[in-house]
Each structure stands twice: as C-alpha cells, then as structure tokens.
Design an enzyme around this catalytic site. Structure first.
Site, PDB file in Angstrom:
ATOM      1  N   ASP A   8       0.831  -1.241  -0.058  1.00  0.00           N
ATOM      2  CA  ASP A   8       0.119   0.060  -0.099  1.00  0.00           C
ATOM      3  C   ASP A   8       0.900   1.145  -0.004  1.00  0.00           C
ATOM      4  O   ASP A   8       2.339   1.104  -0.159  1.00  0.00           O
ATOM      5  CB  ASP A   8      -0.919  -0.074   1.107  1.00  0.00           C
ATOM      6  CG  ASP A   8      -0.503   0.245   2.554  1.00  0.00           C
ATOM      7  OD1 ASP A   8       0.895   0.545   2.547  1.00  0.00           O
ATOM      8  OD2 ASP A   8      -1.140   0.348   3.551  1.00  0.00           O
ATOM      9  N   HIS A   9       0.211   2.428   0.163  1.00  0.00           N
ATOM     10  CA  HIS A   9       0.979   3.818   0.177  1.00  0.00           C
ATOM     11  C   HIS A   9       2.070   3.800   0.979  1.00  0.00           C
ATOM     12  O   HIS A   9       2.964   4.618   0.980  1.00  0.00           O
ATOM     13  CB  HIS A   9      -0.112   4.845   0.350  1.00  0.00           C
ATOM     14  CG  HIS A   9      -0.895   4.687   1.462  1.00  0.00           C
ATOM     15  ND1 HIS A   9      -2.059   3.884   1.512  1.00  0.00           N
ATOM     16  CD2 HIS A   9      -0.533   5.086   2.837  1.00  0.00           C
ATOM     17  CE1 HIS A   9      -2.350   3.947   2.775  1.00  0.00           C
ATOM     18  NE2 HIS A   9      -1.782   4.542   3.675  1.00  0.00           N
ATOM     19  N   CYS A  65       2.675  -3.683   4.095  1.00  0.00           N
ATOM     20  CA  CYS A  65       1.837  -2.457   4.333  1.00  0.00           C
ATOM     21  C   CYS A  65       2.551  -1.912   5.646  1.00  0.00           C
ATOM     22  O   CYS A  65       3.771  -2.090   5.776  1.00  0.00           O
ATOM     23  CB  CYS A  65       0.537  -2.757   4.439  1.00  0.00           C
ATOM     24  SG  CYS A  65      -0.027  -4.002   6.024  1.00  0.00           S
ATOM     25  N   THR A  67       1.904  -2.261   8.682  1.00  0.00           N
ATOM     26  CA  THR A  67       2.244  -3.366   9.828  1.00  0.00           C
ATOM     27  C   THR A  67       2.854  -4.869   8.971  1.00  0.00           C
ATOM     28  O   THR A  67       3.147  -5.677   9.935  1.00  0.00           O
ATOM     29  CB  THR A  67       1.214  -3.548  10.877  1.00  0.00           C
ATOM     30  OG1 THR A  67       0.005  -3.913   9.956  1.00  0.00           O
ATOM     31  CG2 THR A  67       1.098  -2.255  11.628  1.00  0.00           C
ATOM     32  N   GLY A  70      -2.683  -6.011   7.767  1.00  0.00           N
ATOM     33  CA  GLY A  70      -3.900  -5.896   7.063  1.00  0.00           C
ATOM     34  C   GLY A  70      -3.753  -6.534   5.519  1.00  0.00           C
ATOM     35  O   GLY A  70      -4.639  -7.174   5.236  1.00  0.00           O
ATOM     36  N   HIS A  98       8.434 -25.125   8.248  1.00  0.00           N
ATOM     37  CA  HIS A  98       7.292 -25.866   8.973  1.00  0.00           C
ATOM     38  C   HIS A  98       5.769 -25.498   8.373  1.00  0.00           C
ATOM     39  O   HIS A  98       4.845 -26.501   8.362  1.00  0.00           O
ATOM     40  CB  HIS A  98       7.322 -25.482  10.515  1.00  0.00           C
ATOM     41  CG  HIS A  98       8.302 -26.232  11.203  1.00  0.00           C
ATOM     42  ND1 HIS A  98       8.431 -26.204  12.614  1.00  0.00           N
ATOM     43  CD2 HIS A  98       9.434 -26.832  10.741  1.00  0.00           C
ATOM     44  CE1 HIS A  98       9.612 -26.643  12.927  1.00  0.00           C
ATOM     45  NE2 HIS A  98       9.936 -27.286  12.065  1.00  0.00           N
ATOM     46  N   ASN A  99       5.567 -24.188   7.959  1.00  0.00           N
ATOM     47  CA  ASN A  99       4.185 -23.854   7.560  1.00  0.00           C
ATOM     48  C   ASN A  99       4.176 -23.908   6.102  1.00  0.00           C
ATOM     49  O   ASN A  99       2.950 -23.580   5.606  1.00  0.00           O
ATOM     50  CB  ASN A  99       3.922 -22.512   8.270  1.00  0.00           C
ATOM     51  CG  ASN A  99       4.127 -22.482   9.589  1.00  0.00           C
ATOM     52  OD1 ASN A  99       4.931 -21.633  10.149  1.00  0.00           O
ATOM     53  ND2 ASN A  99       3.580 -23.428  10.538  1.00  0.00           N
ATOM     54  N   ARG A 132       6.036 -34.653   8.990  1.00  0.00           N
ATOM     55  CA  ARG A 132       5.089 -34.387  10.093  1.00  0.00           C
ATOM     56  C   ARG A 132       4.432 -32.904   9.594  1.00  0.00           C
ATOM     57  O   ARG A 132       3.350 -32.459   9.889  1.00  0.00           O
ATOM     58  CB  ARG A 132       5.370 -34.420  11.266  1.00  0.00           C
ATOM     59  CG  ARG A 132       6.433 -33.387  11.940  1.00  0.00           C
ATOM     60  CD  ARG A 132       6.951 -33.635  13.154  1.00  0.00           C
ATOM     61  NE  ARG A 132       7.498 -32.590  13.892  1.00  0.00           N
ATOM     62  CZ  ARG A 132       8.725 -32.432  13.580  1.00  0.00           C
ATOM     63  NH1 ARG A 132       9.571 -33.317  12.508  1.00  0.00           N
ATOM     64  NH2 ARG A 132       9.424 -31.721  14.206  1.00  0.00           N
ATOM     65  N   HIS A 133       5.133 -32.176   9.051  1.00  0.00           N
ATOM     66  CA  HIS A 133       4.864 -30.552   9.007  1.00  0.00           C
ATOM     67  C   HIS A 133       3.674 -30.742   7.605  1.00  0.00           C
ATOM     68  O   HIS A 133       2.815 -29.754   7.580  1.00  0.00           O
ATOM     69  CB  HIS A 133       5.835 -29.617   8.441  1.00  0.00           C
ATOM     70  CG  HIS A 133       6.738 -29.732   9.820  1.00  0.00           C
ATOM     71  ND1 HIS A 133       6.345 -29.052  11.105  1.00  0.00           N
ATOM     72  CD2 HIS A 133       8.092 -30.206   9.807  1.00  0.00           C
ATOM     73  CE1 HIS A 133       7.382 -29.262  11.997  1.00  0.00           C
ATOM     74  NE2 HIS A 133       8.262 -29.812  11.274  1.00  0.00           N
ATOM     75  N   ARG A 136       0.237 -31.228   9.010  1.00  0.00           N
ATOM     76  CA  ARG A 136      -0.283 -30.299   9.610  1.00  0.00           C
ATOM     77  C   ARG A 136      -0.846 -29.245   8.580  1.00  0.00           C
ATOM     78  O   ARG A 136      -1.955 -28.336   8.679  1.00  0.00           O
ATOM     79  CB  ARG A 136       0.614 -29.617  10.589  1.00  0.00           C
ATOM     80  CG  ARG A 136       0.959 -30.572  11.526  1.00  0.00           C
ATOM     81  CD  ARG A 136       2.146 -30.467  12.521  1.00  0.00           C
ATOM     82  NE  ARG A 136       2.527 -31.419  13.722  1.00  0.00           N
ATOM     83  CZ  ARG A 136       3.553 -31.555  14.118  1.00  0.00           C
ATOM     84  NH1 ARG A 136       4.427 -30.740  13.866  1.00  0.00           N
ATOM     85  NH2 ARG A 136       3.782 -32.590  14.937  1.00  0.00           N
TER      86      ARG A 136
HETATM   87  C1  RB5 Z   1      -2.466   2.318   6.698  1.00  0.00           C
HETATM   88  O1  RB5 Z   1      -2.486   3.463   7.202  1.00  0.00           O
HETATM   89  C2  RB5 Z   1      -2.050   1.149   7.534  1.00  0.00           C
HETATM   90  O2  RB5 Z   1      -3.563   0.796   8.047  1.00  0.00           O
HETATM   91  C3  RB5 Z   1      -1.777  -0.249   6.882  1.00  0.00           C
HETATM   92  O3  RB5 Z   1      -0.710   0.044   5.986  1.00  0.00           O
HETATM   93  C4  RB5 Z   1      -1.694  -1.320   7.318  1.00  0.00           C
HETATM   94  O4  RB5 Z   1      -0.650  -1.177   8.572  1.00  0.00           O
HETATM   95  C5  RB5 Z   1      -2.885  -2.252   7.785  1.00  0.00           C
HETATM   96  O5  RB5 Z   1      -2.781  -3.080   8.338  1.00  0.00           O
END
Ligand code: RB5
Length: 148
Positions: A8-9, A65, A67, A70, A98-99, A132-133, A136
């Site tokens: 994203d931005h 993004c 974090t 999202g 494992h995943n 085993r993974h 799962r």
């Molecule tokens: C955008 O402001 C922010 O919400 C997005 O980049 C992200 O962190 C969402 O999970």
C-alpha cells in the site's frame, strides 16, 4: 524464482529496496502495485498478489503495508494462500520450513530495509521440510475446504 510483490501507500520506498535486492539475487519480479503515495486500500494489493500466487503466475509473494497485518489478512482469504507476517528472520525461516507459507508479509512502519532484506534472504533460502509438517499443512487446507 519469480516473485510477485504488492504494497500500500506506506511501503513504496521499502518496496523499491526489496525489488532491487530481489533482482540482485537473480529473481524475476512482478510488481502488482500500488506505485502511488496516495492513500489506498491494502486489501486490493493483498488480493492481487495472492491470486497470482494461487494461480501459479508467480512462485512466491511478498506483501508490505504499514504493519504487514492488513495486507496479509486479505491475502489469507484467497484459497491456497498461507501468508505470514515476519518481523525477524527466525519466524521467516520457520514459516517456510514448517508452515510452507507462500507469501511473506512485513510492515514498512515496523522494520527497516536492512532487516527486511535479511528476512527476505532467509525466506528465499529456506525450503519446506515436509514430513509431519505436511500433515499439519494439509489440516489447514482441510479447514479451508470445509468452509468453501
Ligand atoms: C495504512 O494506514 C495502514 O493501516 C496499513 O498500511 C496497514 O498497516 C494495515 O494493516
């Protein structure tokens, strides 16, 4: 290896650094956007990359993004996708080992570009262990199929 990347931005500068790193490693990169700093909705780009991975258009995906949360949540709604948010190399290693995760996600507002490159390096260098993974991972797929 062919990698699909989306963001994203909040993550344009981070994406540019990661694309350069991937190309240095000899990866082919498909950029699914956004390429604007204008505020946008991260699920759009999470879905684009997830669908490309699920369809086999690319081998793996990277989503960024603010974090990593999202955009990975959106990607995980696409059948066959296992997206993991990784903020350090250990989790990235285990997500592959494992995943059998097929999309790496992280937050441009959480980690810096050098740590992000170490995480990507670990991700790309680690193969799924199977055994085993596999059982799962198959159980995760079963939940997905039961809810389709
Ligand atoms: C955008 O402001 C922010 O919400 C997005 O980049 C992200 O962190 C969402 O999970």
């Amino acid at each position: 290896m062919k990698i699909g990347i989306g963001n994203d931005h909040s993550a344009l500068e981070m994406k540019a650094e990661i694309i350069d790193y991937l190309k240095e490693r000899g990866c082919e990169v498909v950029d699914y956007g956004t390429n604007s700093t204008e505020s946008c909705d991260y699920p759009i780009y999470g879905e684009k990359v997830a669908r490309a991975v699920a369809a086999g258009e690319v081998d793996q995906g990277i989503l960024i993004c603010g974090t990593g949360l999202g955009i990975s949540l959106a990607a995980n709604k696409v059948k066959g996708i296992r997206a993991a948010v990784c903020s350090e190399p250990y989790t990235a290693k285990m997500a592959r080992l494992h995943n059998d995760c097929n999309i790496l996600a992280f937050g441009a507002r959480v980690i810096g570009p050098e740590l992000a490159k170490m995480i990507v390096e670990t991700w790309l260098d680690t193969e799924f262990e199977g055994g085993r993974h596999q059982r799962r991972v198959d159980l995760i797929t079963k939940i997905e199929e039961e809810n389709a």
